[in-house]
Design a protein around this motif. Structure first.
Motif, PDB file in Angstrom:
ATOM      1  N   GLN A  15       0.839  -1.197   0.000  1.00 54.93           N
ATOM      2  CA  GLN A  15       0.000   0.000   0.000  1.00 54.93           C
ATOM      3  C   GLN A  15       0.878   1.251   0.000  1.00 54.93           C
ATOM      4  O   GLN A  15       1.983   1.237   0.544  1.00 54.93           O
ATOM      5  CB  GLN A  15      -0.898   0.012   1.253  1.00 54.93           C
ATOM      6  N   ARG A  16       0.373   2.312  -0.576  1.00 61.62           N
ATOM      7  CA  ARG A  16       1.129   3.563  -0.575  1.00 61.62           C
ATOM      8  C   ARG A  16       1.094   4.172   0.821  1.00 61.62           C
ATOM      9  O   ARG A  16       0.026   4.479   1.345  1.00 61.62           O
ATOM     10  CB  ARG A  16       0.550   4.546  -1.574  1.00 61.62           C
ATOM     11  N   PRO A  17       2.243   4.370   1.462  1.00 55.03           N
ATOM     12  CA  PRO A  17       2.250   4.919   2.824  1.00 55.03           C
ATOM     13  C   PRO A  17       1.949   6.410   2.824  1.00 55.03           C
ATOM     14  O   PRO A  17       2.239   7.121   1.852  1.00 55.03           O
ATOM     15  CB  PRO A  17       3.680   4.639   3.300  1.00 55.03           C
ATOM     16  N   SER A  18       1.381   6.876   3.929  1.00 56.92           N
ATOM     17  CA  SER A  18       1.162   8.308   4.102  1.00 56.92           C
ATOM     18  C   SER A  18       2.476   8.964   4.518  1.00 56.92           C
ATOM     19  O   SER A  18       3.432   8.287   4.917  1.00 56.92           O
ATOM     20  CB  SER A  18       0.108   8.549   5.181  1.00 56.92           C
ATOM     21  N   ALA A  19       2.508  10.277   4.426  1.00 59.66           N
ATOM     22  CA  ALA A  19       3.706  10.999   4.845  1.00 59.66           C
ATOM     23  C   ALA A  19       4.007  10.742   6.313  1.00 59.66           C
ATOM     24  O   ALA A  19       5.173  10.608   6.719  1.00 59.66           O
ATOM     25  CB  ALA A  19       3.527  12.491   4.586  1.00 59.66           C
ATOM     26  N   GLY A  20       2.952  10.653   7.122  1.00 60.00           N
ATOM     27  CA  GLY A  20       3.146  10.386   8.543  1.00 60.00           C
ATOM     28  C   GLY A  20       3.737   9.011   8.794  1.00 60.00           C
ATOM     29  O   GLY A  20       4.596   8.841   9.673  1.00 60.00           O
ATOM     30  N   GLN A  21       3.296   7.998   8.021  1.00 63.67           N
ATOM     31  CA  GLN A  21       3.844   6.655   8.175  1.00 63.67           C
ATOM     32  C   GLN A  21       5.320   6.613   7.787  1.00 63.67           C
ATOM     33  O   GLN A  21       6.131   5.965   8.460  1.00 63.67           O
ATOM     34  CB  GLN A  21       3.036   5.669   7.327  1.00 63.67           C
ATOM     35  N   VAL A  22       5.662   7.291   6.703  1.00 57.58           N
ATOM     36  CA  VAL A  22       7.057   7.335   6.269  1.00 57.58           C
ATOM     37  C   VAL A  22       7.928   7.970   7.351  1.00 57.58           C
ATOM     38  O   VAL A  22       9.013   7.472   7.681  1.00 57.58           O
ATOM     39  CB  VAL A  22       7.194   8.107   4.947  1.00 57.58           C
ATOM     40  N   ALA A  23       7.427   9.064   7.931  1.00 54.88           N
ATOM     41  CA  ALA A  23       8.197   9.748   8.968  1.00 54.88           C
ATOM     42  C   ALA A  23       8.374   8.866  10.199  1.00 54.88           C
ATOM     43  O   ALA A  23       9.460   8.821  10.804  1.00 54.88           O
ATOM     44  CB  ALA A  23       7.503  11.051   9.343  1.00 54.88           C
ATOM     45  N   CYS A  57     -13.160 -10.236   9.252  1.00 54.98           N
ATOM     46  CA  CYS A  57     -12.105  -9.226   9.285  1.00 54.98           C
ATOM     47  C   CYS A  57     -12.738  -7.911   9.729  1.00 54.98           C
ATOM     48  O   CYS A  57     -13.560  -7.342   9.011  1.00 54.98           O
ATOM     49  CB  CYS A  57     -11.476  -9.067   7.910  1.00 54.98           C
ATOM     50  N   SER A  58     -12.362  -7.469  10.902  1.00 52.37           N
ATOM     51  CA  SER A  58     -12.977  -6.261  11.457  1.00 52.37           C
ATOM     52  C   SER A  58     -12.025  -5.075  11.371  1.00 52.37           C
ATOM     53  O   SER A  58     -10.816  -5.232  11.246  1.00 52.37           O
ATOM     54  CB  SER A  58     -13.408  -6.487  12.910  1.00 52.37           C
ATOM     55  N   TYR A  59     -12.636  -3.897  11.433  1.00 52.37           N
ATOM     56  CA  TYR A  59     -11.870  -2.653  11.486  1.00 52.37           C
ATOM     57  C   TYR A  59     -12.621  -1.690  12.388  1.00 52.37           C
ATOM     58  O   TYR A  59     -13.820  -1.845  12.641  1.00 52.37           O
ATOM     59  CB  TYR A  59     -11.671  -2.056  10.089  1.00 52.37           C
ATOM     60  N   GLY A  60     -11.927  -0.693  12.888  1.00 49.46           N
ATOM     61  CA  GLY A  60     -12.531   0.241  13.816  1.00 49.46           C
ATOM     62  C   GLY A  60     -13.098   1.468  13.118  1.00 49.46           C
ATOM     63  O   GLY A  60     -12.476   2.011  12.193  1.00 49.46           O
ATOM     64  N   ALA A  61     -14.253   1.915  13.574  1.00 46.19           N
ATOM     65  CA  ALA A  61     -14.868   3.112  13.008  1.00 46.19           C
ATOM     66  C   ALA A  61     -14.014   4.349  13.235  1.00 46.19           C
ATOM     67  O   ALA A  61     -14.114   5.331  12.482  1.00 46.19           O
ATOM     68  CB  ALA A  61     -16.261   3.311  13.609  1.00 46.19           C
ATOM     69  N   ARG A  62     -13.167   4.313  14.265  1.00 53.71           N
ATOM     70  CA  ARG A  62     -12.322   5.470  14.591  1.00 53.71           C
ATOM     71  C   ARG A  62     -10.913   5.348  14.029  1.00 53.71           C
ATOM     72  O   ARG A  62     -10.065   6.204  14.282  1.00 53.71           O
ATOM     73  CB  ARG A  62     -12.258   5.656  16.101  1.00 53.71           C
ATOM     74  N   SER A  63     -10.664   4.294  13.261  1.00 55.97           N
ATOM     75  CA  SER A  63      -9.327   4.082  12.716  1.00 55.97           C
ATOM     76  C   SER A  63      -9.075   4.987  11.509  1.00 55.97           C
ATOM     77  O   SER A  63     -10.005   5.352  10.788  1.00 55.97           O
ATOM     78  CB  SER A  63      -9.148   2.628  12.281  1.00 55.97           C
ATOM     79  N   PRO A  64      -7.807   5.300  11.252  1.00 62.84           N
ATOM     80  CA  PRO A  64      -7.472   6.021  10.020  1.00 62.84           C
ATOM     81  C   PRO A  64      -7.911   5.224   8.793  1.00 62.84           C
ATOM     82  O   PRO A  64      -8.050   3.997   8.847  1.00 62.84           O
ATOM     83  CB  PRO A  64      -5.949   6.144  10.085  1.00 62.84           C
ATOM     84  N   ASP A  65      -8.097   5.933   7.670  1.00 58.45           N
ATOM     85  CA  ASP A  65      -8.610   5.294   6.460  1.00 58.45           C
ATOM     86  C   ASP A  65      -7.734   4.138   5.984  1.00 58.45           C
ATOM     87  O   ASP A  65      -8.236   3.166   5.409  1.00 58.45           O
ATOM     88  CB  ASP A  65      -8.745   6.323   5.335  1.00 58.45           C
ATOM     89  N   TYR A  66      -6.425   4.219   6.214  1.00 54.88           N
ATOM     90  CA  TYR A  66      -5.564   3.154   5.700  1.00 54.88           C
ATOM     91  C   TYR A  66      -5.850   1.822   6.369  1.00 54.88           C
ATOM     92  O   TYR A  66      -5.638   0.761   5.761  1.00 54.88           O
ATOM     93  CB  TYR A  66      -4.089   3.520   5.813  1.00 54.88           C
ATOM     94  N   MET A  67      -6.349   1.817   7.611  1.00 49.69           N
ATOM     95  CA  MET A  67      -6.686   0.553   8.259  1.00 49.69           C
ATOM     96  C   MET A  67      -7.848  -0.129   7.531  1.00 49.69           C
ATOM     97  O   MET A  67      -7.883  -1.361   7.399  1.00 49.69           O
ATOM     98  CB  MET A  67      -7.043   0.775   9.727  1.00 49.69           C
TER      99      MET A  67
END
Length: 274
Positions: A124-132, A211-221
């Motif tokens: 997946q393409r990482p966000s700038a925050g993930q790269v940092a 496979c679950s995900y959180g409603a409050r998670s960032p979009d990449y999750m």
């Protein structure tokens, strides 16, 4: 289908309740103790099994060299406790192990609940925050400060989409666990963000996988979760309200309800087949 015979039966573990076995597989930087209140709640509906994974805390030992080693450990523990046909539950790295357990040892697993497994994160393409964050983690490791690197990783992993992170709200003991088990934490991250299990392995799954995900998670999750569920023929996706990556902490009642519904559904299916 069974993996190599590297399973350990001397892992630290605890058991609570009776009924359908529910195996809880903890994420990176955690232990059996960091499931919090969900253990007691789940013990009302089944036989809850929690443990410290290889390389962590009370189980100790060398860090696992692969996800497959953790999978073999989980299988060995279920066999030792005579707990076949378990509902395997995992979050993050633990989600990947739970799914792999269903692939390698379907005789031991009746269903899987996998919360925000990072499968194919590297694709997946990482966000700038993930790269940092990854750059800062690498710098911390080079400086001989793996505890700082683990802290950076877990702070980012437990982020909320609207700001802040569950990591700051965790009990200090939980944060200490992540730092003290830093090498195991970082190894988990490296091993579970790639393409293991393979897409071909996932395509062979026959047990139900939620496979679950959180409603409050960032979009990449959500992207990671959609990628994973699309590769599983028996997969379904579920949104946990009030939760982000730390679902057992953020929204324990909703997390427990998802598992309870999974247990109930497998009971209905078993009665139908009989």
């Amino acid at each position: 289908m069974a993996g190599p015979n590297v399973g350990r039966t001397d892992l630290y573990h605890e058991v609570a309740g009776d009924g359908v076995p529910i195996l809880l597989i903890h994420p990176s930087g955690a232990t059996a103790s960091t499931w919090g209140s969900v253990i007691e709640d789940l013990a009302r509906i089944g036989r809850v099994i929690v443990y410290d994974r290889r390389g962590y805390a009370r189980s100790g030992g060398e860090r696992a060299r692969s996800v497959a080693a953790h999978t073999a450990d989980a299988a060995a523990l279920l066999e030792q406790l005579e707990a076949p046909s378990a509902v395997a539950v995992g979050t993050s790295a633990g989600a990947i192990i739970a799914i792999d357990l269903a692939i390698r040892r379907p005789d031991l697993v009746r269903a899987v609940v996998a919360h925000e497994g990072p499968w194919r994160m590297t694709r997946q393409r990482p966000s700038a925050g993930q790269v940092a964050t990854i750059a800062r983690m690498g710098w911390s490791v080079l400086r001989g400060r793996p505890g700082d690197a683990a802290d950076l990783l877990l702070r980012a992993a437990y982020a909320y989409r609207d700001g802040g992170t569950a990591w700051d709200a965790f009990p200090e003991e939980w944060r200490r666990v992540g730092r003290e088990n830093s090498w195991a934490t970082l190894t988990d991250f490296r091993q579970t963000i790639g393409t293991y299990p393979s897409a071909a392995d996932l395509a062979r799954l026959e047990v139900p996988v939620t496979c679950s995900y959180g409603a409050r998670s960032p979009d990449y999750m959500l992207r990671y979760t959609r990628t994973l569920v699309a590769a599983i023929p028996t997969g379904t996706i579920h949104r946990i309200e009030g939760a982000a990556h730390a679902a057992p902490f953020d929204a324990p009642a909703n997390f427990v309800q998802l598992i309870a519904d999974t247990v109930a559904a497998t009971d209905v299916e078993a009665r139908t087949r009989s």
